[in-house]
Design a protein around this motif. Structure first.
Motif, short mmCIF file in Angstrom:
data_model
loop_
_atom_site.label_atom_id
_atom_site.label_comp_id
_atom_site.label_asym_id
_atom_site.label_seq_id
_atom_site.Cartn_x
_atom_site.Cartn_y
_atom_site.Cartn_z
N ASP A 213 32.95 48.24 50.20
CA ASP A 213 33.43 49.04 51.32
C ASP A 213 34.85 48.59 51.61
OD1 ASP A 213 33.57 50.72 53.51
OD2 ASP A 213 32.55 49.31 54.85
N GLY A 214 35.66 49.49 52.12
CA GLY A 214 37.02 49.08 52.44
C GLY A 214 37.92 50.25 52.76
N PHE A 215 39.17 49.92 53.02
CA PHE A 215 40.16 50.89 53.45
C PHE A 215 41.48 50.67 52.73
CE2 PHE A 215 37.18 50.06 56.83
CZ PHE A 215 36.93 51.30 57.40
N GLU A 216 42.25 51.74 52.59
CA GLU A 216 43.64 51.64 52.20
C GLU A 216 44.47 52.21 53.32
OE1 GLU A 216 44.39 53.17 48.27
OE2 GLU A 216 43.41 51.44 47.33
N LYS A 368 35.11 35.39 15.08
CA LYS A 368 33.68 35.11 15.08
C LYS A 368 32.92 36.24 15.76
CE LYS A 368 30.37 31.49 16.36
NZ LYS A 368 30.20 30.16 17.02
N ALA A 369 31.85 36.72 15.13
CA ALA A 369 31.03 37.80 15.69
C ALA A 369 30.06 37.23 16.72
CB ALA A 369 30.26 38.51 14.59
N LEU A 370 30.22 37.67 17.97
CA LEU A 370 29.36 37.19 19.05
C LEU A 370 28.46 38.32 19.54
CD1 LEU A 370 32.01 35.19 21.15
CD2 LEU A 370 30.47 34.34 19.35
N PRO A 371 27.19 38.01 19.86
CA PRO A 371 26.26 39.05 20.28
C PRO A 371 26.57 39.58 21.67
CG PRO A 371 25.23 36.90 20.46
CD PRO A 371 26.56 36.68 19.78
N ALA A 372 26.33 40.88 21.86
CA ALA A 372 26.56 41.53 23.15
C ALA A 372 25.65 42.75 23.24
CB ALA A 372 28.02 41.94 23.31
N GLU A 373 25.70 43.41 24.39
CA GLU A 373 24.81 44.55 24.62
C GLU A 373 25.52 45.61 25.45
OE1 GLU A 373 20.44 45.36 26.77
OE2 GLU A 373 21.17 43.33 26.40
N VAL A 374 25.26 46.86 25.17
CA VAL A 374 25.76 47.96 26.00
C VAL A 374 24.95 47.99 27.29
CG1 VAL A 374 26.05 50.46 26.19
CG2 VAL A 374 26.50 49.32 24.01
N VAL A 375 25.66 48.01 28.43
CA VAL A 375 24.98 47.96 29.73
C VAL A 375 25.51 49.08 30.63
CG1 VAL A 375 24.55 45.48 29.65
CG2 VAL A 375 26.67 46.32 30.67
N ASP A 376 24.75 49.37 31.65
CA ASP A 376 25.18 50.37 32.64
C ASP A 376 26.34 49.82 33.46
OD1 ASP A 376 23.24 52.26 31.97
OD2 ASP A 376 21.77 51.39 33.34
N MET A 377 27.23 50.72 33.87
CA MET A 377 28.28 50.38 34.82
C MET A 377 27.95 51.04 36.15
SD MET A 377 31.77 50.77 32.52
CE MET A 377 31.41 52.45 32.03
N PRO A 378 28.29 50.39 37.27
CA PRO A 378 28.94 49.08 37.39
C PRO A 378 27.97 47.93 37.18
CG PRO A 378 28.45 49.93 39.57
CD PRO A 378 28.05 51.01 38.61
N VAL A 379 28.51 46.79 36.80
CA VAL A 379 27.70 45.58 36.66
C VAL A 379 27.27 45.09 38.03
CG1 VAL A 379 27.72 43.19 35.86
CG2 VAL A 379 28.83 44.97 34.50
N ILE A 380 28.18 45.16 39.00
CA ILE A 380 27.87 44.83 40.39
C ILE A 380 27.82 46.16 41.17
CG2 ILE A 380 28.64 43.61 42.46
CD1 ILE A 380 27.73 41.80 40.13
N PRO A 381 26.70 46.47 41.82
CA PRO A 381 26.55 47.78 42.48
C PRO A 381 27.64 48.04 43.52
CG PRO A 381 24.44 46.65 42.36
CD PRO A 381 25.48 45.65 41.93
N HIS A 382 28.07 49.30 43.59
CA HIS A 382 29.03 49.70 44.60
C HIS A 382 28.40 49.62 45.99
CE1 HIS A 382 31.14 52.38 41.35
NE2 HIS A 382 31.44 51.10 41.23
N ARG A 383 29.22 49.32 46.97
CA ARG A 383 28.73 49.24 48.36
C ARG A 383 29.59 50.10 49.29
NH1 ARG A 383 27.19 43.05 49.79
NH2 ARG A 383 29.33 42.58 49.08
N TYR A 384 29.90 51.30 48.86
CA TYR A 384 30.70 52.20 49.66
C TYR A 384 29.92 52.68 50.89
CZ TYR A 384 33.20 52.48 45.17
OH TYR A 384 33.87 52.19 44.03
N TYR A 385 30.62 52.91 51.97
CA TYR A 385 29.98 53.36 53.21
C TYR A 385 29.97 54.88 53.27
CZ TYR A 385 29.04 54.18 58.14
OH TYR A 385 28.51 54.63 59.31
N ARG A 386 28.78 55.45 53.14
CA ARG A 386 28.65 56.91 53.14
C ARG A 386 28.04 57.46 54.42
NH1 ARG A 386 29.71 58.39 47.84
NH2 ARG A 386 29.46 56.73 46.31
N GLY A 387 27.83 56.57 55.40
CA GLY A 387 27.33 57.04 56.69
C GLY A 387 25.82 57.10 56.76
#
Length: 387
Positions: A213-216, A368-387
Motif C-alpha cells: 500500500d502507498g502513495f505517490e 555452472k547449471a543451477l536448479p530453479a523453478e518457474v513460479v507465480d508472480m508476485p513472490v510476495i503478495p501485493h497489499r494494495y488498498y482497494r477499500g
C-alpha cells in the motif's frame, strides 16, 4: 570507462536532503540519486515491508496532457484528450472514471513497448480534458517527443518539470500521510486526488512500485524538502534508496523498463495483458494491434515468468535459462536477493512451452547449471488498498 562525475548529473530538489542523511549517491537515468542510506539495502527493504519508506522518485517524467480542440470542463473534453492518447496506448482511457488512474504502455507499430506509464484523470469538473502522466526517467525525453509529434495537433503537453515526486510506501503509510494531508486515507488503489498543504498544491495517487500500500505525491519543488522532512519526522518513516526500491519491485513481480520490457517485447509476452482494455481488444486501433490481438488469441511464443532459484545463489540479468534437458529456453531479465522472500528471486522470458508454473529449469550462473523453478508472480503478495 571511468565513472561519470556526479557534478555533470542532474539533481532533484531533495539532493541536499539525501546528502544530509548520509546517502550513497549513484548515477541513474542521468540523475545523481541515492542508492542506499547508512542502514543499508536489507534494512531499508524490510522497513518498507513493515512500516513506511520514503522514496525520491522526482527523476520520473511528470506532465499534463490537455485537449486543444474543446474547452476544458466537460465529459466531451475528456473524451477528446482520451481519444488522442488512445492512438498511442492500448489502455481504456475514455471510460476512465473521474479521479481514476490507469497503467498503460506506449507501443510502436510492431507492438513493442516504447515505455510504460501511469495515466490519471482529474476529479475536478473544471479540469476535464486534462490527463496527468508519469513516465519513466530514462525515457521521458523520448516519450514527450513522441506525444508532441503524434498528438501536437490535438493536445498540448506541458512537462511538470518544477514538481518533485515523493513515494511513501508500506503498510503504515495511510495513517501517517493522513496526519499531514487529511483525506488521503479514504483514497483507494489507483485513484488520484488534489490537496493543499501549506498553500502548495499536491497531486496524490494511491499507487507505487513496491507491491505495498502507498502513495505517490507530486509536490512543487519549492516545498519538496519541507514536505519530505515532515514525513521523515514520523518515527515509522525512513528514507529508502534505489537499491531497496529494486528488490521490493522484484519481489512484487513489477517490470523495470529497459530490462523486463523493451521495444521488441509485446504486452502479451511481458505478461501485462491487463494493460489492454476490453474495448480496445474488440476495436483495435492502437499501434501493433495486429500482432497483439493475434498473441491474445493464439498465445505468445515466449512469456515473462517468475523464476525461483534453489539454494542461495542469485541469478542476475543476462543469465541463460535452460530446460531440464539442457536446452536454452530463455534469459533472466531481473534478479537478485529478496529480503522478504529470504532467498534469491528472479524473472525472465522463457519459451511458452516451458512457462507453466512448477516447470523445472536450470540457470547458467558463472558457468555452472543451477536448479530453479518457474513460479507465480508476485513472490510476495501485493497489499494494495482497494477499500
Amino acid at each position: 570507462m571511468p565513472a561519470k562525475p556526479t557534478t555533470s548529473l542532474k539533481r532533484t530538489a531533495l539532493h541536499g536532503l539525501h546528502l544530509s542523511l548520509g546517502a550513497k549517491m549513484v548515477e541513474f537515468a542521468g540523475y545523481d540519486m541515492p542508492v542506499q542510506y547508512p542502514d543499508g539495502v536489507l534494512k531499508e527493504h524490510l522497513h518498507t515491508r513493515a512500516k513506511a519508506g520514503l522514496f525520491d522518485v522526482s527523476h520520473m517524467g511528470q506532465a499534463f496532457l490537455r485537449t486543444t480542440r474543446i474547452p476544458l470542463g466537460s465529459d466531451d473534453a475528456h473524451l477528446d484528450v482520451a481519444d488522442a492518447i488512445e492512438t498511442l496506448v492500448p489502455a481504456e482511457i475514455k471510460r476512465l472514471k473521474k479521479g481514476g488512474q490507469r497503467y498503460a504502455v506506449f507501443l510502436n507499430d510492431k507492438g513493442g513497448i516504447l515505455d510504460d506509464l501511469m495515466i490519471s484523470r482529474p476529479i475536478a469538473d473544471e479540469l476535464q480534458g486534462e490527463l496527468f502522466l508519469v513516465v519513466n526517467a530514462a525515457m521521458k525525453d523520448q516519450d514527450f517527443a513522441l506525444m508532441g509529434k503524434k498528438l501536437g495537433d490535438r493536445a498540448a503537453l506541458q512537462a511538470a518539470d518544477r514538481r518533485s515526486l515523493i513515494a511513501l510506501q508500506g503498510p503504515l503509510t495511510a495513517p501517517i500521510l493522513e496526519e499531514i494531508v487529511p483525506g488521503v486515507a479514504s483514497q483507494t488503489f489507483m485513484t488520484m486526488r488534489s490537496y493543499l498543504w501549506g498553500g502548495a498544491d499536491l497531486i496524490v495517487t494511491r499507487s507505487g512500485y513496491t507491491g505495498e500500500d502507498g502513495f505517490e505525491i507530486s509536490v512543487p519543488d519549492s516545498c519538496a524538502e519541507d514536505f519530505a522532512k515532515k514525513l521523515l519526522a514520523h518515527p515509522d518513516v525512513a528514507p529508502i534508496g534505489l537499491g531497496a526500491r529494486d528488490s521490493l519491485r522484484l519481489e512484487a513481480g513489477l517490470c523495470l523498463y529497459g530490462h523486463d520490457l523493451n521495444n521488441q517485447v509485446s504486452p502479451i509476452e511481458g505478461n501485462i495483458a491487463f494493460a489492454i482494455g476490453k474495448r480496445r481488444r474488440e476495436e483495435g486501433g492502437f499501434p501493433g494491434a495486429e500482432r497483439i490481438l493475434r498473441e491474445l488469441k493464439e498465445g505468445p511464443k515466449r512469456l515473462r515468468v517468475g523464476i525461483k532459484p534453489e539454494g542461495r545463489t542469485p541469478a542476475r540479468e543476462g543469465v541463460e535459462i535452460l530446460s531440464a534437458e539442457g536446452e536454452k529456453i530463455g534469459e533472466i531479465t531481473s534478479g537478485g536477493f529478496g529480503p522478504t522472500a529470504n532467498g534469491p528471486v528472479a524473472m525472465g522470458y522463457v519459451n511458452a512451452a516451458h512457462s507453466k508454473t512448477g516447470t523445472k529449469v536450470q540457470l547458467m550462473v558463472r558457468g555452472k547449471a543451477l536448479p530453479a523453478e518457474v513460479v507465480d508472480m508476485p513472490v510476495i503478495p501485493h497489499r494494495y488498498y482497494r477499500g
